[in-house]
Design a protein around this motif. Structure first.
Motif, mmCIF file in Angstrom:
data_model
loop_
_atom_site.group_PDB
_atom_site.id
_atom_site.type_symbol
_atom_site.label_atom_id
_atom_site.label_comp_id
_atom_site.label_asym_id
_atom_site.label_seq_id
_atom_site.Cartn_x
_atom_site.Cartn_y
_atom_site.Cartn_z
ATOM 1 N N GLN A 78 -4.847 65.151 -90.339
ATOM 2 C CA GLN A 78 -5.197 64.155 -91.356
ATOM 3 C C GLN A 78 -4.082 63.111 -91.460
ATOM 4 O O GLN A 78 -4.326 61.915 -91.482
ATOM 5 N N LYS A 79 -2.828 63.606 -91.467
ATOM 6 C CA LYS A 79 -1.684 62.689 -91.546
ATOM 7 C C LYS A 79 -1.694 61.733 -90.347
ATOM 8 O O LYS A 79 -1.513 60.527 -90.482
ATOM 9 N N GLU A 103 -10.436 56.095 -87.854
ATOM 10 C CA GLU A 103 -11.855 55.724 -87.977
ATOM 11 C C GLU A 103 -12.042 54.248 -87.644
ATOM 12 O O GLU A 103 -12.947 53.863 -86.903
ATOM 13 N N THR A 120 -6.331 53.159 -89.662
ATOM 14 C CA THR A 120 -6.871 54.528 -89.606
ATOM 15 C C THR A 120 -7.558 54.757 -88.263
ATOM 16 O O THR A 120 -8.006 53.819 -87.604
ATOM 17 N N SER A 132 -9.922 66.382 -89.891
ATOM 18 C CA SER A 132 -8.894 65.959 -90.838
ATOM 19 C C SER A 132 -9.089 66.639 -92.194
ATOM 20 O O SER A 132 -8.150 66.818 -92.938
ATOM 21 N N GLU A 171 -7.558 51.363 -100.469
ATOM 22 C CA GLU A 171 -8.641 52.209 -99.950
ATOM 23 C C GLU A 171 -9.443 51.403 -98.949
ATOM 24 O O GLU A 171 -9.555 50.196 -99.065
ATOM 25 N N THR A 172 -10.014 52.122 -98.007
ATOM 26 C CA THR A 172 -10.838 51.437 -97.019
ATOM 27 C C THR A 172 -12.255 51.389 -97.534
ATOM 28 O O THR A 172 -12.846 52.418 -97.820
ATOM 29 N N GLU A 186 -13.619 63.524 -88.715
ATOM 30 C CA GLU A 186 -13.661 63.706 -90.165
ATOM 31 C C GLU A 186 -13.504 65.191 -90.529
ATOM 32 O O GLU A 186 -12.715 65.550 -91.397
ATOM 33 N N SER A 225 -4.224 60.882 -88.397
ATOM 34 C CA SER A 225 -5.355 59.957 -88.277
ATOM 35 C C SER A 225 -5.397 58.913 -89.390
ATOM 36 O O SER A 225 -6.121 57.942 -89.299
ATOM 37 N N GLU A 226 -4.613 59.137 -90.458
ATOM 38 C CA GLU A 226 -4.641 58.126 -91.506
ATOM 39 C C GLU A 226 -3.800 56.917 -91.169
ATOM 40 O O GLU A 226 -4.046 55.821 -91.646
ATOM 41 N N GLU A 227 -2.756 57.133 -90.369
ATOM 42 C CA GLU A 227 -1.872 56.006 -90.050
ATOM 43 C C GLU A 227 -1.515 55.975 -88.582
ATOM 44 O O GLU A 227 -0.597 56.648 -88.145
#
Length: 842
Positions: A192-193, A216, A214, A185, A281-282, A182, A195-197
């Motif tokens: 960040q890019k 996460e 993600t 990112s 959104e998650t 976290e 880990s988001e996808e």
């Protein structure tokens, strides 16, 4: 149900019907599937292509139909379902590992995305987990594809179980991995890019080539997986004949997995699989549970769900049998709009209608009595219908108790208007909810309004995501689950350290009884210190308890904050922690020292447990020179008094300064103080009066109760006990009056005079009920068993549970004392002179 053991993207189409969970499944959190069902495969997961409908195993077990062949066939279905989800899991791990190599490559260049240390932390053990599962999958796959009824694969599961250690390392690191990811990112756009996808490959034969997930969500998969493989072992064992060579191996694997699970469950942050709202959104479920809401003046049981950005209050809809159970949303508050009103703001809130203690006590007695009836029915191999009826009655009573006993207000306010009020029985739980919400509010949250479709999707996900499946009442427990402990827990709260600055500190102790937690004891406030030394001992009655909680508070002396509502706890919780009460460990004669750590604070305490059978024994004192454990006639003769000195002194002191004390005689005094007073009275020390005037009044009240409890024979005598039991059961008022007065007259003089002396005192205490909250009924509940309980419970003939004898007789003992407390004044001389009453023996 989607039986593919957790293959999130791999739902069997259209079969989203979860079955009601077996009771007791809370012991393994994070499981939505029911181990009692066999996996069901959607057509694409199966070689032969014919869809198999879910088959409840019970259906298989009827008659002689369930032969080994059928079991082996089921094994194949279980395994192929598991394989399909194993493939997805491996793809998920692969997707997680994919960015690791390029990240490592840049780490040594002049413009690293992450440092090697960060990469090490985030991807810790993923490679090892991947290799273990890949090897397992590669060995199992051919066996399932070339299926043959003699196939053995127990050794593969056993090997998999033996490698679970790597998961322990993963779990220990999981929180740090998440936090690191976290942080990185937030500070690094490139990461960040990434880990988001993350792209996860779809199953070999599915239409979707990739799904994006993600980081996460993927980091949570291993935690989810461990639990799932345990479920599969359950199912495999169910369908493996006991003489099959795999059977002992699977059993061994299951044992290892379960032990492993229970060792890590405490450490896991149960972030549940995400619900995606239409905005993409998650939303994760962070916490859920049952709470009582005060709504339009009446108490309602609600299931409350806390998601990443919203608190949702729901109730379970009543549905037809076999229909999909659903939650109904009562209201929701976006966390961005949620505030906790301060006590002064909440003064305008509705006042809580509190149910009188004696009604709650009565209900507990009723429940205990029904419990013992259930035990009796079971012991006598009673009809299952009778048992079911009793259980239903017990559930209704426990439900009433769950609804009506909480009184600690937990208020939630929506900035845009409405306020809501929950009532909890435990401040520990209240602070858990509060902390969980405040932690989420630290993030940058947006306010929003859900469309009706979004709300439907969110409420629909509650059923699948919930972690608490059953209302917390004991009748929901399976017979083989631990019934908890019945008896007395002695706890000494020694000291605490680890406070940053000095404060006025005290602790409270909570235990669960009848399924929910209540506060049972409170230490004194230790003023202005960073290392409080309380060294106070408490005796806590346990009623089916399994855990002990300790909360440490800083006392608030600020007048503006003190609320009118006496259940509003305004003191600040400095720390809290809990331990399991393990029947094996606790039941020793010796004290057992322990430490609970909370937010950097360590509280030291000791405890020991006495089961109810032991604690109810009256044991005569060895030395006859004292007063405790010595016959009342010997003491009065020695003192040349009509009422023992100890009784007169304690009563005088309570009337002097304890008659307005809230909960006098109900709140337990500090055991060490009581023991000190006992020693002084036993030694007939001349400092008694000085000591009494300095002593905490609850300790004096406790000493008086202890004196009566330790009499070698109850004050109302063993000889007359059966007659008291019969007299109180008479229904004709005149006959009852006759009998009850005759019984008093039959008591020896010292016993009778002392009893009448105590009776008048208790009536005076009850006159102050508006202030001290002690009604005649409360006092009868406290003193009845103490004055009547026989010295030896006659149970040699048949085996009865201590709790049976206890619950049934206690109700009658309370009624006997209550009869005399409610009776117009009784004078000794009148009684003796009045021979109107028949003097035949009752």
């Amino acid at each position: 149900t989607d039986f593919n053991y957790g293959a999130d993207e791999y739902d069997a189409e259209g079969n989203e019907e979860p079955k009601a969970l077996p009771e007791g499944s809370e012991t393994m959190p994070y499981i939505d599937e029911s181990p009692t069902m066999s996996p069901q495969l959607s057509a694409r997961g199966q070689e032969s292509g014919d869809g198999v409908s879910p088959t409840p195993t019970d259906g298989l077990g009827t008659g002689g139909e369930r032969d080994a062949g059928k079991g082996l066939e089921m094994r194949k279905l279980v395994l192929s379902g598991f394989l399909a989800s194993e493939e997805i899991y491996i793809n998920q791990l692969e997707a997680l590992l994919l960015p690791m190599k390029p990240l490592k490559a840049t780490a040594t260049t002049s413009q690293p995305v992450l440092t090697l240390q960060q990469i090490e932390t985030i991807f810790y053990k993923i490679q090892d987990i991947y290799e273990i599962h890949k090897e397992f999958y590669d060995s199992l796959c051919p066996k399932v594809q070339q299926w043959d009824s003699n196939v053995t694969m127990g050794h593969l599961f056993q090997k998999l179980a033996s490698q679970l250690g790597v998961y322990k390392a993963f779990v220990d690191n999981y929180k740090i991995a998440l936090e690191t990811a976290e942080k990185c990112s937030q500070s690094n756009y490139q990461f960040q890019k990434i880990s988001e996808e993350l792209k996860v490959k779809g199953p070999k034969d599915s239409k979707e080539s990739h799904t994006s997930v993600t980081m996460e969500a993927l980091l949570y998969k291993p935690i989810d997986r461990v639990t799932r493989s345990t479920l599969v072992l359950h199912d495999l064992l169910k369908h493996t004949p006991a003489d099959h060579p795999d059977y002992p191996l699977l059993q061994d694997a299951l044992r290892i997995s379960q032990n492993f699970l229970s060792s890590i469950n405490e450490d896991i942050d149960p972030r549940r699989t995400a619900v995606t709202t239409p905005k993409g959104e998650t939303r994760q479920l962070v916490k859920d549970g049952f709470l009582v809401e005060l709504s339009e003046g009446s108490r309602k049981l609600r299931h409350v769900f806390l998601f990443t950005d919203v608190l949702l209050c729901a109730k379970l809809k009543k549905t037809a049998v076999g229909k999909h159970q659903q939650y109904d949303c009562k209201w929701y508050v976006p966390l961005a709009d949620l505030v906790f009103p301060s006590p002064e703001e909440s003064e305008h809130c509705p006042q809580v209608h509190v149910i009188p203690d004696h009604e709650l006590e009565d209900m507990k007695m009723k429940i205990s009595a029904i419990k013992s009836e259930v035990q009796k029915e079971k012991a006598n191999k009673g009809q299952s219908r009778a048992i079911e009826r009793l259980k239903k009655k017990m559930f209704e009573n426990e439900f009433w108790l769950l609804l009506n006993s909480p009184a600690i207000p937990f208020r939630i306010h929506n900035r845009n208007g409405k306020s809501y009020l929950f009532l909890l029985s435990s401040d520990y739980e209240r602070s858990e909810w509060r902390e969980a919400i405040q932690k989420l509010q630290k993030k940058d949250l947006q306010a929003f309004v859900l469309s009706s479709v979004e709300l439907q999707v969110l409420t629909g996900s509650c059923f699948k995501l919930r972690t608490v499946h059953n209302i917390p009442v004991t009748s929901n427990k399976d017979d083989d689950e631990s019934p908890g402990l019945y008896g007395f827990l002695h706890v000494i709260v020694h000291s605490a350290k680890g406070f940053k600055q000095s404060a006025n500190l005290y602790c409270t102790l909570e235990v669960d009884s009848f399924g929910y937690f209540v506060s049972k004891a409170k230490t004194r406030v230790f003023r202005d210190t960073t290392e409080p030394q309380w060294n106070e001992e408490f005796e806590i009655e346990l009623e089916g308890s399994q855990s002990l909680r300790i909360l440490c508070y800083e006392k608030c002396y600020d007048k503006t904050k003190l609320n009118k509502d006496n259940n509003e706890i305004v003191d600040k919780i400095m720390g809290k922690g809990q331990i399991q009460l393990d029947p094996q460990a606790v039941q020793t004669k010796n004290w057992h020292m322990d430490v609970i750590e909370m937010n950097g604070i360590k509280v030291e305490f000791s405890m020991k447990f006495t089961s109810r059978d032991m604690s109810l024994k009256r044991t005569p004192s060895k030395k006859q020179t004292g007063v405790f454990g010595v016959k009342i006639s010997i003491v009065t003769k020695r003192e040349r008094s009509k009422v023992p000195y100890i009784v007169r002194q304690c009563i005088e002191e309570v009337e002097k300064r304890g008659i307005e004390e809230v909960g006098i005689y109900r709140i337990s005094g500090v055991a060490t103080d009581i023991q000190a007073l006992k020693a002084v009275f036993d030694a007939n020390n001349k400092d008694i009066l000085v000591m009494l005037s300095d002593m905490d009044i609850n300790a004096i009240a406790g000493t008086l109760k202890l004196y009566f409890r330790e009499l070698p024979e109850p004050l109302l005598t063993d000889r007359l006990y059966p007659a008291f039991m019969e007299g109180i059961a008479l229904s004709d008022p005149a006959a009852k009056e006759n009998c009850m007065m005759h019984l008093l007259r039959s008591l020896p003089d010292p016993n009778l005079i002392t009893f009448l002396f105590l009776l008048e005192h208790l009536k005076r205490v009850a006159e102050k009920e508006p202030i001290n909250k002690m009604s005649l009924h409360n006092l009868a509940t406290v003193f009845g068993p103490t004055l009547l309980r026989p010295s030896e419970v006659e149970s040699k003939g048949h085996l009865t549970l201590a709790s049976d004898i206890w619950s049934h007789d206690v109700m009658a003992q309370v009624q006997v004392l209550l009869y005399y407390l409610q009776h117009p004044p009784i004078s000794f001389t009148e009684l003796k002179r009045n021979t109107l009453y028949f003097s035949t023996d009752v």
